[in-house]
Design a protein around this motif. Structure first.
Motif, short mmCIF file in Angstrom:
data_model
loop_
_atom_site.label_atom_id
_atom_site.label_comp_id
_atom_site.label_asym_id
_atom_site.label_seq_id
_atom_site.Cartn_x
_atom_site.Cartn_y
_atom_site.Cartn_z
N ILE A 169 26.86 74.17 17.56
CA ILE A 169 26.58 74.63 18.93
C ILE A 169 27.89 74.85 19.67
N LEU A 170 28.82 73.88 19.50
CA LEU A 170 30.10 74.00 20.19
C LEU A 170 30.82 75.29 19.83
N CYS A 171 30.67 75.73 18.57
CA CYS A 171 31.37 76.95 18.13
C CYS A 171 30.99 78.17 18.95
N PHE A 172 29.72 78.29 19.36
CA PHE A 172 29.40 79.47 20.18
C PHE A 172 29.32 79.13 21.67
N TYR A 173 29.01 77.88 21.99
CA TYR A 173 28.90 77.47 23.40
C TYR A 173 30.25 77.60 24.10
N THR A 174 31.32 77.23 23.39
CA THR A 174 32.65 77.31 23.99
C THR A 174 33.02 78.76 24.27
N GLU A 175 32.49 79.68 23.46
CA GLU A 175 32.78 81.10 23.68
C GLU A 175 32.07 81.59 24.95
N ILE B 263 34.29 91.06 25.86
CA ILE B 263 33.87 90.46 24.58
C ILE B 263 34.36 91.25 23.37
N SER B 264 34.75 92.51 23.58
CA SER B 264 35.19 93.26 22.40
C SER B 264 36.71 93.16 22.21
N SER B 265 37.37 92.41 23.09
CA SER B 265 38.80 92.21 22.89
C SER B 265 39.02 90.92 22.12
N PRO B 266 39.51 91.02 20.88
CA PRO B 266 39.70 89.81 20.08
C PRO B 266 40.59 88.79 20.78
N MET B 267 41.65 89.29 21.40
CA MET B 267 42.59 88.39 22.03
C MET B 267 41.94 87.62 23.18
N GLN B 268 41.25 88.38 24.05
CA GLN B 268 40.61 87.72 25.20
C GLN B 268 39.54 86.73 24.75
N SER B 269 38.73 87.13 23.76
CA SER B 269 37.68 86.23 23.27
C SER B 269 38.27 84.92 22.81
N LEU B 270 39.32 85.02 21.98
CA LEU B 270 39.91 83.80 21.43
C LEU B 270 40.58 82.96 22.51
N VAL B 271 41.37 83.62 23.36
CA VAL B 271 42.13 82.86 24.36
C VAL B 271 41.19 82.11 25.31
N TRP B 272 40.12 82.77 25.74
CA TRP B 272 39.20 82.07 26.66
C TRP B 272 38.52 80.89 25.98
N GLN B 273 38.19 81.07 24.69
CA GLN B 273 37.59 79.95 23.97
C GLN B 273 38.58 78.80 23.87
N TRP B 274 39.84 79.12 23.61
CA TRP B 274 40.86 78.08 23.50
C TRP B 274 41.07 77.37 24.84
N VAL C 49 36.46 73.16 15.74
CA VAL C 49 35.79 74.20 16.54
C VAL C 49 36.71 75.42 16.68
N THR C 50 38.00 75.18 16.77
CA THR C 50 38.93 76.31 16.86
C THR C 50 38.82 77.20 15.62
#
Ligand code: TRP
Length: 461
Positions: free
Chosen positions: A112-118, A151-162, A362-363
């Motif tokens: 759950i954490l894997c997608f909830y954090t996104e 959501i289609s920017s890989p960088m933004q998706s990852l950075v916000w999750q981090w 989770v990362t």
């Protein structure tokens, strides 16, 4: 909730704490239940699965499946006063593997954490987008494009999750969750009021009635196996049940607390928040011509649109997403605690090590989920992107199976006599009828229903 966090890490050492007031108990349990499930997942799933029909099935699942499982979990937890795995071990006959339900819960929390954090990352991002005013539009195309860009920017998706992960890890490691959760419970009523305001604005838009009709006029011929599976999964997710989380909470319940009553209150309050989110979103969706089946993007395009048509909209939209971020942080803290407590207690890790391990996990596993709208969009397992797959496995597979086991355990292993003693608080409460209905549900009705839905999913019939 704070005491749960602190204590579950060190269960077994010294005297266990318990919630000091029944209101605190209610607030803590509610803090775990109310989150993105209410304001994001509920509208998204209701929109994609036929509106009122889905809502009706969801309601039925919450009452017939959700409530009995929640009461069972709290009751079992309060009986043993330990974490989920220990609770099962202590209550079950030797060599029966019930503790596996607790282990499955750890896996579910992690997934759950894997997608909830996104999704929480999108919420965080919208605070800033709200500040710059880029998302404040009633034009469906512009709104979808703004969300799509994020959501289609890989960088933004990852950075916000981090960013979300670092925030949560920080809170959990330094044990400042106590303060955070105090804030959470205080701010909840504000989120509630804001939802009411958005709801009123949404309802008074021209063409809003189509949204109400969509949300409240069911067509029973549209009920399918998939609709039932989805609705049941949502009920488990919403109430944080089927994986031992509520069991851990139950272990901090006082012995004179009325368990069935508290569980019912939590369920009702959680339902009200979900309905409010629905009323805030669906009339506006129809009024502005958004796509009701848009799924995950629904919250992010509709809410700013409603605010765009209000005075001081840009201020409100920022406040809304700040509160949503805080509510989701509360829910994530309770999710994080599941693997962390497990690693500390069962694997003898230090708390810091456990937090780091979980965050790192989770990362790594969360990255393919975060990238599901960009780099990994075309990588599918069983026809699902990683984001959907993690959601499906946890909500539709592990939690219902866990719920089934919890009911069977309560009904057949724990047994009627102990149920009676526990739920009546040693014959203090006069709730014989409730206990009879509950016992009937956990022994037969709920397991058969959940079992049938699961078998149907596996295409057995
Ligand atoms: N119920 C929460 C929500 O709606 C999510 C959540 C928090 C959860 N803790 C959980 C779900 C434990 C399952 C298990 O956002």
């Amino acid at each position: 909730m704070s005491k749960t966090h602190k204590q579950s890490a060190g269960a077994g050492h010294g005297k266990r704490d318990s919630f000091s007031s029944s209101l605190g108990m209610l607030a803590a349990t509610l803090g775990s239940a109310v989150g993105l499930g209410n304001i994001w997942k509920f509208p998204s799933m209701t929109g994609s699965n036929g509106g009122a029909t889905f809502l009706f099935v969801y309601l039925a699942c919450t009452i017939v499946v959700g409530l009995p499982v929640m009461i069972s979990e709290i009751m079992l937890g309060r009986t043993v006063k330990a974490n989920a795995i220990t609770t099962f071990k202590k209550l079950s006959p030797r060599r029966q593997p019930w503790g596996l339900v607790g282990v499955a819960g750890v896996i579910a929390a992690f997934l759950i954490l894997c997608f909830y954090t996104e999704v929480a990352g999108w919420v965080f991002a919208y605070i800033f987008k709200g500040l710059t005013g880029t998302v404040l539009t009633t034009d469906p195309q512009v709104a979808s494009a703004a969300f799509g860009k994020l959501i289609s920017s890989p960088m933004q998706s990852l950075v916000w999750q981090w960013i979300v992960l670092v925030t949560i890890s920080f809170i959990v490691t330094f044990g400042v969750s106590k303060g955070i959760e105090k804030v959470t419970t205080k701010l909840m009523p504000i989120l509630f009021c804001l939802l009411v305001i958005v709801g009123i604005r949404s309802l008074t838009l021209p063409g809003a009635s189509a949204g109400l009709k969509f949300l409240f006029t069911p067509d029973f011929s549209k009920i399918t196996g998939t609709v039932i599976l989805m609705a049941m999964g949502l009920a488990f997710f919403k109430l944080s049940i089927g994986m031992g989380t509520m069991m851990t909470y139950g272990s901090y319940f006082r012995d004179d607390q009325n368990v069935p009553m508290t569980a019912t209150k939590v369920m009702l309050a959680d339902l009200v928040v979900s309905l409010l989110a629905g009323i805030a979103i669906f009339p506006a969706v129809f009024a502005y011509g958004f796509d009701v089946t848009a799924g995950p993007s629904l919250l992010f395009v509709t809410i700013p649109a409603v605010f765009a048509s209000m005075p001081f909209g840009s201020v409100f939209v920022v406040i809304f997403f700040v509160l949503a971020a805080i509510a989701s942080t509360g829910a994530m803290l309770s999710l994080f605690e599941v693997p962390v407590a497990y690693l500390c207690e069962a694997r003898q890790m230090s708390r810091k090590g456990a937090v780091l391990t979980t965050a790192l996990g989770v990362t790594i596993l969360g990255a393919p989920a975060a990238l599901s709208n960009s780099l990994t969009a075309n990588v599918t397992v069983f026809g699902k992107t990683f984001f959907d797959l993690f959601d499906y496995i946890s909500s539709n597979l592990i939690m219902p199976t866990g719920g089934l086991c919890i009911c069977l355990f309560t009904g057949w292993v724990f047994g009627r006599e102990k149920i009676k003693k526990q739920l009546s608080n040693n014959n203090v409460l006069h709730n014989k009828a409730i206990i009879t209905v509950f016992t009937l549900l956990v022994k037969y009705v709920t397991p058969i229903l959940v079992g049938m839905v699961l078998l149907n999913m596996l295409n057995v019939f």
